[in-house]
Design a protein around this motif. Structure first.
Motif: not given
Length: 278
Positions: A174-175, A178-179, A181-182, A186-187, A190, A209, A212, A216
């Motif tokens: 997830l971390d 998410e990076n 697709s800020p 996903l953000s 999180k 996850v 999400s 995105d």
């Protein structure tokens, strides 16, 4: 050839060879030539995105889908679709049967394509409102308008009904995703994961996850659920082949967890193959 017998599709185009109308001289997908453009210039995930969405992904979308595919390629030995393929392999089924088993189980609601579809539909209603999400997750069957082949949910979709905490690999994924697709779904997940886990008393699952990430990527629910079936097949295929080579004698049978309500005991199946007379 008469238009009466032509397939109608926006996806695949062919130009017939002058020497044989049943042989293609040129093939293209949504206008991109397969052999002169896609084969030399596109990667597999970029091609998949084009096939499913009808447009070429940008660099960020291509990277997100590529990494999501790596994350989902092997869902783990506890994942029901992988277990189904392993059972098929250990039992000596054909490779096609092992994949069909994985797809059949992976189509369901426990981490499967149907759960992905539910989460995608819920996102369209809830957007990024935490309160709306919590209300929807607490009553996941509220919007069922008719009975179908899928039973009612007895747990909040997107959250694991069988575990107490989210796994470290899942949180790491997830971390990382998410990076890529800020500012997207996903953000949002999180940011609000812990709050939702606290209220629902269950850990977030891979399905939330993945859903999400599909959001995105701009995919529709139908596209995401179909892609989810495909992306998890590599691990299931590899595990089924391994179990096929090892054989059923090395495959665990959970005998202690099986209770027969009418155990035949020593009355069943003697060595000669027939039933013993009373």
């Amino acid at each position: 050839m008469s238009g009466k017998y032509c397939y109608k599709t926006r996806i695949w185009q062919e130009q017939a060879d002058e020497r044989d109308p049943f042989v293609a001289a040129r093939q293209s997908v949504y206008g991109y030539d397969v052999n002169t453009q896609l084969l030399p210039g596109a990667g597999l995930t970029e091609y998949l995105y084009l096939l499913f969405s009808g447009r070429r992904p940008d660099r960020n979308e291509c990277q997100l889908l590529d990494k999501l595919a790596v994350f989902l390629a092997h869902p783990g030995l506890r994942e029901p679709s992988v277990l189904a393929a392993m059972n098929a392999g250990a039992g000596g089924s054909t490779q096609a049967a092992a994949l069909i088993a994985a797809i059949s189980v992976g189509a369901g609601q426990l981490g499967g394509a149907q759960e992905i579809r539910w989460l995608m539909d819920a996102a369209a209603r809830c957007n990024k409102s935490l309160q709306d999400w919590l209300e929807t997750l607490k009553a996941p069957n509220r919007h069922r308008t008719r009975e179908d082949i899928w039973p009612a949910f007895d747990y909040p979709p997107g959250f694991d009904p069988n575990r107490r905490v989210a796994s470290l690999p899942l949180l790491q994924a997830l971390d990382y995703l998410e990076n890529l697709s800020p500012g997207g779904q996903l953000s949002w997940l999180k940011q609000h994961r812990v709050a939702m886990e606290t209220v629902l008393e269950r850990p977030v699952s891979t399905a939330f996850v993945a859903a999400s990430a599909y959001l995105d990527l701009g995919l529709a629910a139908e596209q995401a659920s179909m892609l989810h079936l495909y992306l998890r097949l590599p691990g299931a295929a590899a595990q089924s082949m391994e179990q096929g080579h090892q054989g059923w004698r090395q495959f665990p049978f959970y005998q202690d967890a099986v209770t027969l309500s009418d155990d035949p005991g020593d009355k069943g199946f003697p060595e000669n193959g027939g039933w013993r007379d009373e």
